[in-house]
Design a protein around this motif. Structure first.
Motif, PDB file in Angstrom:
ATOM      1  N   ARG A 103      10.664  69.476 -44.018  1.00 15.38           N
ATOM      2  CA  ARG A 103      11.821  69.665 -43.157  1.00 15.38           C
ATOM      3  C   ARG A 103      11.606  68.924 -41.852  1.00 15.38           C
ATOM      4  O   ARG A 103      10.669  69.220 -41.110  1.00 15.38           O
ATOM      5  N   THR A 112      13.376  79.276 -50.866  1.00 16.06           N
ATOM      6  CA  THR A 112      14.291  78.350 -51.507  1.00 16.06           C
ATOM      7  C   THR A 112      14.790  78.962 -52.817  1.00 16.06           C
ATOM      8  O   THR A 112      14.538  80.131 -53.091  1.00 16.06           O
ATOM      9  N   GLY A 183      18.273  73.095 -42.591  1.00 20.52           N
ATOM     10  CA  GLY A 183      17.673  71.932 -43.243  1.00 20.52           C
ATOM     11  C   GLY A 183      16.948  71.007 -42.290  1.00 20.52           C
ATOM     12  O   GLY A 183      16.212  70.119 -42.732  1.00 20.52           O
TER      13      GLY A 183
END
Length: 243
Positions: A103, A112, A183
């Motif tokens: 990231r 996730t 993100g």
């Protein structure tokens, strides 16, 4: 009864914050949607059935309508069933898990999506859950608008309306910003999410319990008041009693 449901939802919402603390673990990641999802939709459902109860009681001014706590529980359960089914399908099909990902140029151990679908599945189920919660909020907002002319003597729609609109505004503002940050900067996204959770549940708690606490401690000075003064004209009160 309404405050009991609301209190349990708020407590569960506060507890959900701790599932995001520390190093992500598959078990903790799996509990995150359930803890936050169930507490959020439970609080929304409690507010919704409360405003629906007021609307039903005052829908026809000359007709006596009684909405029992058991009936409220049934309405609340009906609103909860689709949310539970969404979360159950989410857990089976797109199981939340934890793994190392890159990231913003750095490697982070993050929660996730695993299961049968992989990464897109979590976002899809999250969107479905948010859409359902938004639909319930929207329906509650419509009932709030319809019930705006209920006599102030028995009217709780103002406080309920503020609580519902506040949650809707919070979701509209926070969710898009969080989806952008998660993100790129997981730490900033974590701070934003935690603050939003604490604000949403705390604001709702203060809005619902604040007027009650002020009435007991502020107006009545902690006394046990057994005689209540009404602003409704005596003739109207006698007419309603006789009818």
């Amino acid at each position: 009864f309404f405050l009991m449901l609301l209190s349990l939802s708020i407590i569960l919402g506060y507890l959900s914050v701790f599932s995001w603390y520390g190093k992500p673990h598959p078990v903790a990641c799996g509990f995150q949607p359930w803890l936050l999802g169930l507490s959020s939709i439970s609080m929304i459902a409690a507010l919704s059935v409360k405003i629906f109860r007021i609307w039903r009681i005052f829908r026809f001014s000359m007709v006596k309508v009684v909405v029992s706590n058991y009936e409220l529980l049934v309405y609340w359960a009906i609103l909860m069933v689709p949310a539970i089914l969404i979360l159950l399908t989410w857990t089976i099909v797109s199981t939340p898990t934890a793994k190392m990902e890159e990231r913003d140029g750095e490697h982070h151990y993050v929660c996730t999506t695993g299961g049968f679908t992989g990464e897109p599945g979590g976002i899809i189920f999250f969107s479905i859950f948010v859409a359902y919660s938004g639909f319930v909020l929207f329906c509650a907002a419509i009932v709030c608008f319809i019930s705006r002319n209920v006599p102030n003597e028995f009217n709780e729609t103002k406080i309920l309306t503020i609580s519902i609109y506040n949650l809707g505004f919070l979701a509209v503002v926070i969710i898009p910003v969080f989806m952008v940050l998660v993100g790129k900067d997981p730490f900033s996204a974590w701070i934003l999410r935690t603050c939003a959770i604490l604000y949403g549940f705390t604001a709702t708690m203060l809005l619902q319990y604040g007027p009650i606490a002020w009435g007991i401690l502020g107006k009545d000075k902690g006394r046990n008041v057994v005689t209540f003064k009404s602003k409704i004209p005596r003739s109207s009160a006698q007419f309603n009693k006789s009818s």
